[in-house]
Each structure stands twice: as C-alpha cells, then as structure tokens.
Design a protein around this motif. Structure first.
Motif, PDB file in Angstrom:
ATOM      1  N   ASN A 191       0.829  -1.221   0.000  1.00 14.17           N
ATOM      2  CA  ASN A 191       0.000   0.000   0.000  1.00 14.17           C
ATOM      3  C   ASN A 191       0.858   1.263   0.000  1.00 14.17           C
ATOM      4  OD1 ASN A 191      -2.435  -1.482   0.088  1.00 14.17           O
ATOM      5  ND2 ASN A 191      -2.291  -1.678   2.321  1.00 14.17           N
ATOM      6  N   ARG A 192       1.989   1.196  -0.673  1.00 10.26           N
ATOM      7  CA  ARG A 192       2.879   2.354  -0.764  1.00 10.26           C
ATOM      8  C   ARG A 192       3.073   2.803  -2.209  1.00 10.26           C
ATOM      9  NH1 ARG A 192       8.140   1.991   0.776  1.00 10.26           N
ATOM     10  NH2 ARG A 192       8.279  -0.267   0.422  1.00 10.26           N
ATOM     11  N   PHE A 193       2.251   2.289  -3.111  1.00  7.47           N
ATOM     12  CA  PHE A 193       2.464   2.599  -4.530  1.00  7.47           C
ATOM     13  C   PHE A 193       1.955   3.999  -4.863  1.00  7.47           C
ATOM     14  CE2 PHE A 193       0.923   2.869  -8.875  1.00  7.47           C
ATOM     15  CZ  PHE A 193       2.061   2.501  -9.577  1.00  7.47           C
ATOM     16  N   SER A 194       2.739   4.675  -5.671  1.00  5.64           N
ATOM     17  CA  SER A 194       2.346   5.954  -6.263  1.00  5.64           C
ATOM     18  C   SER A 194       3.215   6.182  -7.488  1.00  5.64           C
ATOM     19  CB  SER A 194       2.517   7.100  -5.260  1.00  5.64           C
ATOM     20  OG  SER A 194       3.885   7.304  -4.954  1.00  5.64           O
ATOM     21  N   PRO A 195       2.726   6.884  -8.489  1.00  6.98           N
ATOM     22  CA  PRO A 195       3.554   7.129  -9.679  1.00  6.98           C
ATOM     23  C   PRO A 195       4.858   7.857  -9.349  1.00  6.98           C
ATOM     24  CG  PRO A 195       1.255   7.663 -10.107  1.00  6.98           C
ATOM     25  CD  PRO A 195       1.358   7.398  -8.644  1.00  6.98           C
ATOM     26  N   GLU A 196       4.832   8.728  -8.341  1.00  4.44           N
ATOM     27  CA  GLU A 196       6.056   9.452  -7.991  1.00  4.44           C
ATOM     28  C   GLU A 196       7.116   8.514  -7.436  1.00  4.44           C
ATOM     29  OE1 GLU A 196       3.044  10.238  -7.032  1.00  4.44           O
ATOM     30  OE2 GLU A 196       2.640  12.071  -8.199  1.00  4.44           O
ATOM     31  N   VAL A 197       6.705   7.574  -6.580  1.00  5.21           N
ATOM     32  CA  VAL A 197       7.665   6.627  -6.002  1.00  5.21           C
ATOM     33  C   VAL A 197       8.222   5.704  -7.079  1.00  5.21           C
ATOM     34  CG1 VAL A 197       7.954   4.744  -4.348  1.00  5.21           C
ATOM     35  CG2 VAL A 197       6.550   6.732  -3.754  1.00  5.21           C
ATOM     36  N   LEU A 198       7.371   5.256  -7.993  1.00  7.48           N
ATOM     37  CA  LEU A 198       7.842   4.390  -9.078  1.00  7.48           C
ATOM     38  C   LEU A 198       8.782   5.146 -10.008  1.00  7.48           C
ATOM     39  CD1 LEU A 198       7.498   1.499 -10.112  1.00  7.48           C
ATOM     40  CD2 LEU A 198       5.723   2.346 -11.635  1.00  7.48           C
ATOM     41  N   GLY A 199       8.466   6.407 -10.282  1.00  2.00           N
ATOM     42  CA  GLY A 199       9.376   7.216 -11.092  1.00  2.00           C
ATOM     43  C   GLY A 199      10.702   7.454 -10.404  1.00  2.00           C
ATOM     44  N   LEU A 200      10.670   7.580  -9.081  1.00  2.00           N
ATOM     45  CA  LEU A 200      11.915   7.742  -8.328  1.00  2.00           C
ATOM     46  C   LEU A 200      12.776   6.489  -8.411  1.00  2.00           C
ATOM     47  CD1 LEU A 200      13.598   9.521  -6.434  1.00  2.00           C
ATOM     48  CD2 LEU A 200      12.320   8.530  -4.514  1.00  2.00           C
ATOM     49  N   CYS A 201      12.151   5.318  -8.349  1.00  2.00           N
ATOM     50  CA  CYS A 201      12.900   4.062  -8.500  1.00  2.00           C
ATOM     51  C   CYS A 201      13.541   3.973  -9.879  1.00  2.00           C
ATOM     52  CB  CYS A 201      11.971   2.876  -8.265  1.00  2.00           C
ATOM     53  SG  CYS A 201      11.319   2.728  -6.598  1.00  2.00           S
ATOM     54  N   LEU A 202      12.810   4.360 -10.899  1.00  2.00           N
ATOM     55  CA  LEU A 202      13.335   4.329 -12.265  1.00  2.00           C
ATOM     56  C   LEU A 202      14.510   5.275 -12.431  1.00  2.00           C
ATOM     57  CD1 LEU A 202      13.124   3.530 -15.264  1.00  2.00           C
ATOM     58  CD2 LEU A 202      11.403   5.321 -15.525  1.00  2.00           C
ATOM     59  N   SER A 203      14.358   6.513 -11.995  1.00  2.00           N
ATOM     60  CA  SER A 203      15.431   7.494 -12.167  1.00  2.00           C
ATOM     61  C   SER A 203      16.654   7.134 -11.325  1.00  2.00           C
ATOM     62  CB  SER A 203      14.912   8.887 -11.791  1.00  2.00           C
ATOM     63  OG  SER A 203      14.455   8.911 -10.446  1.00  2.00           O
ATOM     64  N   THR A 204      16.454   6.608 -10.124  1.00  2.00           N
ATOM     65  CA  THR A 204      17.589   6.222  -9.278  1.00  2.00           C
ATOM     66  C   THR A 204      18.397   5.100  -9.917  1.00  2.00           C
ATOM     67  OG1 THR A 204      16.327   6.837  -7.300  1.00  2.00           O
ATOM     68  CG2 THR A 204      18.252   5.439  -6.982  1.00  2.00           C
ATOM     69  N   ALA A 205      17.710   4.113 -10.466  1.00  2.00           N
ATOM     70  CA  ALA A 205      18.414   3.010 -11.119  1.00  2.00           C
ATOM     71  C   ALA A 205      19.203   3.500 -12.332  1.00  2.00           C
ATOM     72  CB  ALA A 205      17.412   1.934 -11.537  1.00  2.00           C
ATOM     73  N   LEU A 206      18.629   4.404 -13.118  1.00  2.00           N
ATOM     74  CA  LEU A 206      19.335   4.933 -14.284  1.00  2.00           C
ATOM     75  C   LEU A 206      20.544   5.777 -13.873  1.00  2.00           C
ATOM     76  CD1 LEU A 206      16.386   5.939 -16.649  1.00  2.00           C
ATOM     77  CD2 LEU A 206      17.967   4.021 -16.909  1.00  2.00           C
ATOM     78  N   VAL A 207      20.398   6.550 -12.807  1.00  2.00           N
ATOM     79  CA  VAL A 207      21.512   7.397 -12.351  1.00  2.00           C
ATOM     80  C   VAL A 207      22.669   6.552 -11.869  1.00  2.00           C
ATOM     81  CG1 VAL A 207      22.209   9.029 -10.565  1.00  2.00           C
ATOM     82  CG2 VAL A 207      20.118   9.427 -11.853  1.00  2.00           C
TER      83      VAL A 207
END
Length: 306
Positions: free
Chosen positions: A172-188
C-alpha cells in the motif's frame, strides 16, 4: 401528361451568342455549357455525358504534364535531394548512436537467453570465459554465451521496475512518484557506474576492446540478481530476501570478475615493476567493480521489500 406550354418554354436552355458584326460574322465562338437534351417529360436524357470543351481526350493533359522535360528535371532533382537527405540522416545516426554496433548486442535467441541467465546465477561451473572470434570479428551473443548483450539487461531493468511497482502495491505504498523515483535512481546509478569505469580505463590507458555498450551490458546484468532478490523477499520475507541477496551477489561477483579479467588483463606481462603496478591497478578495477555490484543491489532493493 403534358406540361403547359409556358412551363415548357421556361425550361428551354438558353444560349448566349455574341452579336454579329457588320459582315455577319460573330466576334467569338460560343463556348458556354450546352444543356443536355430533354425528353418529352422535361427530364435529362439518361446516359448523357456532356463534352467538356478544351480538355484533351484520354487524359492527354496529364501525360503531357509528365512528358514535359522541365517537370521530369524537377522530379529527378527532388528525388536526388531526398536520397541525399536520407544518407545524411543515416550517417548522423550511425555517428552518434552506432546503430550497427547496437544491433550486435541484440542479436540473441531463446537458447542464448536461457543459457546466459543460468550462467549469471551459476557461474561457478563455467570454465571458458573468453569471447570467441571469427576472422578478427567477435562472435555475436547468439553464437557465444560469453559475448555481452543488451537484451537481458534491458528486459531485466524493465522487469525490475514492474516488480518494484507490484511490491509497493502489496505494501500500500504505490504511487507514480515513487515508481518514477525508483526508475530514475536506477538509471543514475547505472550511468555513474559506467562513467567511473570508463574514466578508470582511460586514466590507466587500458587498451582493450571494451566499449561503452560492453560496460552497460556488464553493469546491467545485476538487474537479473535484483529480480531474484526481490522475488525471494516477496515470497519468503526478510530471510528469503537476504539469502537471495547473498546468492545473487556472490554469483554476480564471480561472473563480473571472470568476464572483465579476459578484457582488461589482456596483453599485460609482469616483466617489470612498471607493468606490475599497472597489473595491480587493473586488478583493483576488476575487484572494485565486482564488489560494487552487491552494494548497488542492496541499495536499490532494500526499501522495496519489507
């Protein structure tokens, strides 16, 4: 039934004729539209096709237009410009994106993908780590399991992001912002890792055939271990997470060390102290990159599995 005479006369077509001159000749010929013939019921005769004056028969006007030498020259010039523009675009794409080189890393099949994943998870029994060559050209991943590819890192990266979304949703912690943060962190982190590796090879003047795509491939193989680690945590809790993390980390370290050793240590002999120092630094690069993989796996997955 016959219409009245005044109605019939009102429907008669009119024709405009220029006034005659003194000699009885008209100034110009009547080229106006001639109404079609009518029947006794004052309707147009069926099947009548009016003749258009001034239009060549059989589409001769169109043939004449294409037969015009000026039109042909214009068409040829436009076609030549289009071909030149296409060649320029292709050259620029090949220059900045190296499409031909990129095709090499996606030349895979199902058998290679299965064998590569097994090698990533069980590298302990593998003996031959050197990439094969055919006429001074490295074999494609389809023909050599040791060849680096970008298909598995790309698919593993996408799967990792989707699995992160599932894990966050279950908590119950899903949000588009958190998922986008995971994506950008992995790419960085991937970009930083490749940049540091490329800079280290440049500073140590390592002459090898390692390209940027090779480094991206070797760095991207950790996403396979990340998927295995997250599945262990989702299915078996924290104990399963740490056991899967330990297994995937050790396996990835062995794989990275053996794969890069064949690339970085080639052509180096320990005959002098200088070459011995270079050899030690290259070993440090390999060991550092291998040890760095488990840290990244833990950093990118620990907050996703609880």
């Amino acid at each position: 039934m016959t219409l009245p005479r005044h109605v019939y006369q009102s429907t008669k077509p009119t024709s405009w004729v220029s006034p005659p001159t003194e000699g009885g000749e008209t100034l110009f010929e009547d080229t106006s539209f001639t109404a079609p013939p009518m029947n006794s019921q004052c309707f147009y005769t069926p099947g009548y096709i009016p003749e258009l004056t001034g239009t060549p028969q059989g589409g001769a006007g169109i043939d004449h237009m294409f037969a015009d030498p000026v039109s042909n020259v214009g068409v040829m010039y436009a076609s030549s410009l289009a071909n030149q523009g296409k060649d320029i675009v292709n050259k620029e794409i090949d220059r900045f994106m190296a499409v031909n080189k990129l095709k090499y890393f996606f030349d895979v099949d199902t058998r290679y993908v299965i064998n590569k994943i097994v090698l990533l998870m069980f590298p302990y029994v593998h003996q031959e780590w050197e990439v094969g060559y055919h006429r001074d050209t490295p074999l494609t991943p389809r023909n050599d399991v040791n060849a680096p590819d970008l298909y598995i890192p790309t698919m593993a990266f996408i799967t990792h992001i989707l699995l992160a979304g599932v894990s966050l949703g279950l908590q119950n912690r899903f949000s588009p912002e958190v998922l986008g943060l995971c994506l950008s962190t992995a790419l960085v982190w991937l970009s930083i890792e490749v940049f540091v590796m490329r800079l280290s090879l440049y500073l140590l003047t390592v002459l090898s055939d390692l390209s940027t795509f090779d480094l991206i491939a070797y760095s991207g193989y950790k996403y396979v271990g990340m998927i295995f680690t997250m599945l262990g945590g989702l299915l078996f809790g924290s104990a399963g997470y740490y056991l899967a993390l330990l297994w995937s980390s050790v396996a990835l370290m062995v794989f990275i060390a053996n794969s890069l050793k064949m690339k970085i240590l080639c052509g180096i002999s320990s005959d002098s102290a200088r070459t011995g120092a270079k050899l030690r630094f290259r070993h440090y690069i390999i060991v550092g990159l291998a040890i760095f993989q488990p840290l990244i796996i833990y950093w990118l997955t620990s907050h996703l599995v609880r």
